[in-house]
Scaffold this motif. Structure first.
Motif, PDB file in Angstrom:
ATOM      1  N   UNK A 168       2.775   2.189   3.020  1.00  0.00           N
ATOM      2  CA  UNK A 168       3.268   0.921   2.493  1.00  0.00           C
ATOM      3  C   UNK A 168       3.298  -0.158   3.566  1.00  0.00           C
ATOM      4  N   UNK A 169       3.773   0.192   4.758  1.00  0.00           N
ATOM      5  CA  UNK A 169       3.827  -0.819   5.821  1.00  0.00           C
ATOM      6  C   UNK A 169       2.416  -1.268   6.226  1.00  0.00           C
ATOM      7  N   UNK A 170       1.468  -0.345   6.212  1.00  0.00           N
ATOM      8  CA  UNK A 170       0.078  -0.692   6.524  1.00  0.00           C
ATOM      9  C   UNK A 170      -0.473  -1.683   5.494  1.00  0.00           C
ATOM     10  N   UNK A 171      -0.258  -1.409   4.198  1.00  0.00           N
ATOM     11  CA  UNK A 171      -0.723  -2.308   3.152  1.00  0.00           C
ATOM     12  C   UNK A 171      -0.016  -3.658   3.219  1.00  0.00           C
ATOM     13  N   UNK A 172       1.251  -3.649   3.601  1.00  0.00           N
ATOM     14  CA  UNK A 172       2.005  -4.895   3.720  1.00  0.00           C
ATOM     15  C   UNK A 172       1.458  -5.742   4.875  1.00  0.00           C
ATOM     16  N   UNK A 173       1.171  -5.117   6.007  1.00  0.00           N
ATOM     17  CA  UNK A 173       0.601  -5.843   7.155  1.00  0.00           C
ATOM     18  C   UNK A 173      -0.762  -6.447   6.811  1.00  0.00           C
ATOM     19  N   UNK A 174      -1.520  -5.754   5.966  1.00  0.00           N
ATOM     20  CA  UNK A 174      -2.824  -6.254   5.550  1.00  0.00           C
ATOM     21  C   UNK A 174      -2.708  -7.375   4.511  1.00  0.00           C
ATOM     22  N   UNK A 201      -1.901  -6.898   1.386  1.00  0.00           N
ATOM     23  CA  UNK A 201      -2.317  -6.399   0.074  1.00  0.00           C
ATOM     24  C   UNK A 201      -1.136  -6.154  -0.855  1.00  0.00           C
ATOM     25  N   UNK A 202       0.053  -5.957  -0.299  1.00  0.00           N
ATOM     26  CA  UNK A 202       1.271  -5.789  -1.093  1.00  0.00           C
ATOM     27  C   UNK A 202       2.389  -6.570  -0.421  1.00  0.00           C
ATOM     28  N   UNK A 203       3.470  -6.778  -1.148  1.00  0.00           N
ATOM     29  CA  UNK A 203       4.654  -7.383  -0.549  1.00  0.00           C
ATOM     30  C   UNK A 203       5.883  -6.688  -1.106  1.00  0.00           C
ATOM     31  N   UNK A 204       6.954  -6.764  -0.356  1.00  0.00           N
ATOM     32  CA  UNK A 204       8.210  -6.152  -0.771  1.00  0.00           C
ATOM     33  C   UNK A 204       9.139  -7.245  -1.284  1.00  0.00           C
ATOM     34  N   UNK A 205       9.699  -7.016  -2.481  1.00  0.00           N
ATOM     35  CA  UNK A 205      10.614  -7.993  -3.065  1.00  0.00           C
ATOM     36  C   UNK A 205      11.992  -7.860  -2.442  1.00  0.00           C
ATOM     37  N   UNK A 206      12.872  -8.787  -2.796  1.00  0.00           N
ATOM     38  CA  UNK A 206      14.235  -8.771  -2.267  1.00  0.00           C
ATOM     39  C   UNK A 206      14.996  -7.508  -2.639  1.00  0.00           C
TER      40      UNK A 206
END
Length: 132
Positions: free
Chosen positions: A2-8, A10-15
């Motif tokens: 998940x952190x890899x996809x977030x750094x790219x 491609x995804x984001x984490x909501x509040x």
């Protein structure tokens, strides 16, 4: 992962901690979440589960039976019943409602039971008087 996809990007984490694909709204499908809580009550017996299309949110096989979990929002009782009448799949149906008062308004085939699901996932099951 998940952190890899977030750094790219491609995804984001909501509040509230959920992850969503980039470019999409972070609005969760509350009806599907309620249906998953129902599935979790049967997970030890479930052999297979998958998402489904309106008005059914998900399907699963448990103990040799096919189950459909449908969600009926307030005011949508007639619409969902009409949609379920055309489906002759031979499955058992569990209908998720917002309030037990909706149950009297729902009349469609193959209903095994009804339930409500609270925000924290507590599921309470109901049957119509005389069975359905």
């Amino acid at each position: 992962m998940l952190s890899h996809l977030e750094r790219q990007g491609r995804i984001f984490q909501s509040d509230n901690g959920g992850y969503f694909p980039a470019g999409y709204s972070s609005k969760a499908d509350q009806a599907l979440i309620k249906a998953v809580w129902v599935l979790l009550d049967f997970i030890q017996q479930a052999d297979y589960h998958a998402p489904a299309e309106f008005p059914v949110k998900l399907v699963f096989f448990a103990d040799g039976e096919l189950y459909e979990v449908a969600y009926v929002a307030h005011g949508q009782e007639a619409l969902v019943c009409h949609a379920l009448r055309g489906n002759k799949g031979g499955s058992r149906r569990i209908i998720v409602v917002d309030s037990p008062t909706q149950i009297a308004k729902i009349d469609c085939p193959d209903i095994s039971g009804f339930c409500t699901v609270s925000q924290d996932g507590q599921t309470q099951y109901f049957k119509k008087a005389g069975g359905t």
